[in-house]
Design an enzyme around this catalytic site. Structure first.
Site, PDB file in Angstrom:
ATOM      1  N   HIS A 249       0.828  -1.210   0.000  1.00  0.00           N
ATOM      2  CA  HIS A 249       0.000   0.000   0.000  1.00  0.00           C
ATOM      3  C   HIS A 249       0.858   1.253   0.000  1.00  0.00           C
ATOM      4  CE1 HIS A 249      -3.622   2.340   0.730  1.00  0.00           C
ATOM      5  NE2 HIS A 249      -2.983   2.979   1.702  1.00  0.00           N
ATOM      6  N   GLU A 250       1.929   1.232   0.779  1.00  0.00           N
ATOM      7  CA  GLU A 250       2.812   2.395   0.832  1.00  0.00           C
ATOM      8  C   GLU A 250       3.566   2.588  -0.470  1.00  0.00           C
ATOM      9  OE1 GLU A 250       3.091   4.623   3.159  1.00  0.00           O
ATOM     10  OE2 GLU A 250       1.634   3.661   4.481  1.00  0.00           O
ATOM     11  N   ALA A 355      10.271  14.359  16.089  1.00  0.00           N
ATOM     12  CA  ALA A 355      10.017  15.536  16.928  1.00  0.00           C
ATOM     13  C   ALA A 355       9.972  16.809  16.090  1.00  0.00           C
ATOM     14  CB  ALA A 355      11.095  15.630  18.006  1.00  0.00           C
ATOM     15  N   ASP A 380       9.629  17.546  22.251  1.00  0.00           N
ATOM     16  CA  ASP A 380       9.165  18.625  21.382  1.00  0.00           C
ATOM     17  C   ASP A 380       7.986  19.320  22.076  1.00  0.00           C
ATOM     18  OD1 ASP A 380       6.421  17.645  20.280  1.00  0.00           O
ATOM     19  OD2 ASP A 380       7.750  15.913  19.974  1.00  0.00           O
ATOM     20  N   ARG A 399      -0.185   5.572  11.601  1.00  0.00           N
ATOM     21  CA  ARG A 399      -0.213   7.032  11.606  1.00  0.00           C
ATOM     22  C   ARG A 399      -1.447   7.483  12.358  1.00  0.00           C
ATOM     23  NH1 ARG A 399       0.470   5.915   6.217  1.00  0.00           N
ATOM     24  NH2 ARG A 399       2.538   6.269   5.338  1.00  0.00           N
ATOM     25  N   GLY A 410       5.714  10.509   6.708  1.00  0.00           N
ATOM     26  CA  GLY A 410       6.537   9.338   6.475  1.00  0.00           C
ATOM     27  C   GLY A 410       5.672   8.103   6.281  1.00  0.00           C
ATOM     28  N   GLY A 414       9.142   4.696  11.381  1.00  0.00           N
ATOM     29  CA  GLY A 414      10.230   5.262  12.188  1.00  0.00           C
ATOM     30  C   GLY A 414      10.224   4.775  13.619  1.00  0.00           C
TER      31      GLY A 414
END
Length: 454
Positions: A249-250, A355, A380, A399, A410, A414
């Protein structure tokens, strides 16, 4: 090539081999037991006869010494008695023996008296069937008392016992072999059920489990362990399918963007800004490259490939990352951990990039030591993450609503890479409220403490 003499044996079933071995061992044990039993029984009966012969010889010797010896000597329990004078002639005897020929010659009598033990004597020359057990005792006035008893009854009893054992042992072995065959078959039945259950599990029936026997034995433990393994494999398969689906999908989005830009450029080449098209394609290509690198990093960590284990100054890594991004750093002293410098640098980069992506105005990095642990924090002042979502963001391709833009947020790998890497180094990572904003806290064991790999 010569045939393997054990090949036939190894090709037989486990049930057959166990039954055969147990029966053979039992046959050997029974044969040895029968041999020992007959031997012990024979010696015991012989000692009984010897004691009776000796007792009768002592009684007759006492009567001879007292001068009260009857003529003939009374026979007790078919014991043969001869009283022999100094001249070697029989002076008295029981009615069931020869009164002319001594059972033992002069030399044999002297040796028997001197040894004080019973001996075997062939009774056939004296018209007595079978062997005799003979004992000689010395009395007063040079008289010798010779007592004997037939050993034929004992021999017959031992022969009968041997025949009974010879006939009964094969029957007993056959009975025990049949019982062993049945017992071993019932014992191995749960294993056969496990085999049939395993044969029924296929790619379309992953959720099935092997049958677990009720008995709390080794087979029960084996079935439980195999079911746990199937559960882990099922979970791993589900994660792999989800990863493949999410990765596809990405990948579809940047590939579709590249294709669209190239198709538009080729359809209207005269009015196309090729530099702008190249820049757009390059941007999508870089996104594909980052995604491929992240997937490769996760694959390496999932496979458990051992990274380098060397001293790494976490404070120095944080200082270099902070300088590249122009961030404030609080690292008063070195914090040396054991690990792979490249992997730990990726952890720092991912946390700092995350951050910076969500910060309102400032991002800070700090490294400190707490006992035998090094602690890295990246904070942050952005909107933060609700408490109920702080664990979910470490899942792959995750996400939140505020970070769903693929251009800005992104691929969602991560933080997954951060957690996998930190756990591979024996540490932990979590998110907490920074009021305002969010703080990521990484804890790793210092180099002077033994580490445990996840």
């Amino acid at each position: 090539m010569a045939a393997d003499p054990l090949g036939w044996w190894r090709r037989q079933s486990l049930r057959f081999r166990l039954t055969t071995v147990s029966t053979a061992v039992l046959a050997l044990a029974l044969a040895l037991s029968a041999y020992v039993f007959v031997g012990v029984l024979g010696r015991a009966l012989m000692r009984t006869i010897d004691d009776e012969v000796y007792q009768r010889a002592r009684e007759v010797s006492a009567l001879s010494d007292a001068g009260r010896l009857p003529d003939p000597v009374v026979s007790v329990d078919n014991t043969i008695v001869q009283v022999i004078g100094p001249d070697g002639r029989i002076v008295d005897a029981t009615p069931n023996t020869d009164r002319l020929v001594p059972l033992l010659g002069a030399r044999e009598r002297a040796e028997a008296v001197r040894s004080g033990s019973a001996r075997f004597l062939d009774g056939r020359p004296y018209a007595i069937p079978g062997p005799l057990r003979v004992r000689a005792l010395s009395a007063d006035h040079g008289v010798t008392v010779v007592a004997a008893r037939s050993f034929a009854e004992v021999e017959g009893g031992l022969t009968t016992t041997g025949h009974v054992l010879l006939v009964g042992m094969p029957l007993l072995l056959a009975l025990l072999a049949g019982a062993s065959w049945l017992v071993i078959g019932r014992t191995l039945r749960p294993i056969a059920l496990l085999r049939r259950g395993a044969a029924e599990i296929s790619g379309t029936a992953r959720s099935r489990r092997l049958p677990v026997p009720e008995a709390r034995d080794e087979v029960h433990s084996l079935a439980t362990t195999l079911n746990d393994m199937l559960g882990r494999l099922e979970d791993a398969d589900a994660r792999q399918r989800a990863l493949v689906s999410d990765a596809a999908h990405e990948l579809r989005s940047p590939l579709a963007s590249i294709r669209l830009q190239l198709e538009v450029a080729l359809s209207h080449p005269e009015g196309q800004d090729w530099k702008e098209t190249a820049e757009g394609v390059l941007e999508d290509t870089l996104r594909l490259s980052r995604l491929a690198e992240d997937l490769l990093a996760l694959a390496r960590l999932d496979e458990g490939r051992p990274g380098r284990r060397e001293p790494v100054d976490l404070a120095a890594l944080a200082r270099g990352t902070a300088e590249r991004h122009g961030l404030a750093l609080d690292a008063p002293s070195p914090a040396v951990v054991l690990g792979d410098g490249l992997d730990l640098r990726r952890v720092l980069t991912n946390l700092v990039d995350n951050a910076l992506r969500h910060a309102a105005s400032a991002v800070s990095v700090a490294v400190r030591t707490d006992g035998d642990t090094a602690e890295l924090t990246v904070a942050d002042d952005g909107p933060g993450i609700p408490a109920e979502d702080r664990e979910r963001v470490f899942d792959r391709f995750t996400r939140l609503d505020s970070a769903r833009s693929r251009d800005d947020g992104g691929a969602g790998l991560g933080l997954a890479i951060v957690r996998t890497t930190v756990e591979a180094h024996g540490g932990t990572v979590h998110l907490e409220d920074a009021a305002p904003g969010l703080r990521a806290v990484v804890r790793l064991p210092l180099a002077d403490r033994p580490t445990h790999h996840a």
